[in-house]
Design a protein around this motif. Sequence first.
Motif, short mmCIF file in Angstrom:
data_model
loop_
_atom_site.label_atom_id
_atom_site.label_comp_id
_atom_site.label_asym_id
_atom_site.label_seq_id
_atom_site.Cartn_x
_atom_site.Cartn_y
_atom_site.Cartn_z
N UNK A 172 0.82 -1.22 0.00
CA UNK A 172 0.00 0.00 0.00
C UNK A 172 0.85 1.27 0.00
N UNK A 173 2.15 1.15 -0.21
CA UNK A 173 2.98 2.33 -0.40
C UNK A 173 3.55 2.93 0.87
N UNK A 174 4.17 2.09 1.70
CA UNK A 174 4.69 2.57 2.99
C UNK A 174 5.72 3.69 2.82
N UNK A 175 6.68 3.49 1.94
CA UNK A 175 7.74 4.49 1.77
C UNK A 175 7.16 5.82 1.27
N UNK A 176 6.25 5.73 0.32
CA UNK A 176 5.63 6.96 -0.21
C UNK A 176 4.83 7.69 0.85
N UNK A 177 4.11 6.92 1.69
CA UNK A 177 3.30 7.53 2.74
C UNK A 177 4.18 8.24 3.77
N UNK A 178 5.31 7.62 4.12
CA UNK A 178 6.24 8.25 5.07
C UNK A 178 6.81 9.53 4.46
N UNK A 179 7.19 9.47 3.19
CA UNK A 179 7.75 10.65 2.53
C UNK A 179 6.73 11.77 2.46
N UNK A 180 5.47 11.45 2.15
CA UNK A 180 4.42 12.47 2.07
C UNK A 180 4.16 13.10 3.42
N UNK A 181 4.19 12.30 4.47
CA UNK A 181 3.98 12.83 5.81
C UNK A 181 5.12 13.76 6.22
N UNK A 182 6.35 13.35 5.92
CA UNK A 182 7.51 14.20 6.21
C UNK A 182 7.43 15.50 5.43
N UNK A 183 7.08 15.40 4.16
CA UNK A 183 6.94 16.58 3.30
C UNK A 183 5.87 17.52 3.84
N UNK A 184 4.77 16.95 4.33
CA UNK A 184 3.68 17.80 4.84
C UNK A 184 4.09 18.50 6.13
#
Length: 317
Positions: A172-184
């Motif tokens: 379900x895209x763990x790495x992308x979700x972490x990156x998006x949260x950090x970016x936000x």
Amino acid sequence: MRTYLDFEKQIAELENKIQELKSLAEEDSSVEFQDEVAQLEAKARDALQQTYSSLTPWQKTQVARHPDRPHTMDYIRALISEFTPLAGDRYFAEDAAIVAGMGWFRGRPVMIVGNEKGFDTESRLHHNFGMARPEGYRKVVRLLDLAEKFGLPVLSFVDTAGAYPGIGAEERGQAEAIARSTQRCLALETPMMAVVIGEGGSGGAVAIATANRVMMLEHSIYTVASPEAAASILWHDSARAQEAATNMKITAQDLHNLGIIDDVIPEPVGGAHRAREETIARVGDTLENALADCDNVPGDRLRKAREAKFLAIGRDL
């Protein structure tokens, strides 16, 4: 019943003896143990002070993982009034590993996010031991959007061994979700304060700790990988976790000296698990002062200062 760590053997023996004498005194009031108890209590205090004044990085790791340390929900119950939990990422599901919601912190409306490990077998399974899946980080992004919309400061309580590494999470895209949260977090135009209250593990912690001020409790740890994982990667031997903990500079004191974090919050003698209410009050005071420093600071300045802070990490080393 108190849980003792491996290095607390002497303290355990003294405190158990104190309890035995007190129990005997209750059973037979004609026997006086007051002097002996007082002497043993003094020895126990000295042993506790001496032990906790010189903890090794591995011992601090054990303290950071102590099951009786205050968890995120303990801080919320003690510091946040009228807490309203908010759930779901609006894409897939709710993730109980991250608790979040709105409430009042000492007269301020705030948004709260934090890892929750749980306190017994049932709750630990429910909260997945504080290890978030992608939906947890997407929930954080949703609530940070909400915080910015209504001008709410964000308080983040970090306590996780890392993001959940399961196959489903990766699908379900763990790495992308972490990156998006950090970016936000970086782009947020309201104040954000993060406190590492136990373990701060890898990107799973960074995703909710990219804040204007990053603080750590005195005996917490903040790592790129757990000491056991690092030992397995570097030496193919997880038994060398103690060596990895020392070399990785994971303690609050090391990270403050390196400029990775901003403040170290002192814990009561013996660690947060021995004086939970006092620890929570100290964290509350530190957060209150940090938020006061951001009063009347425009949102774009908060964002730019946060970005500059993280871009500067490691440049002067």
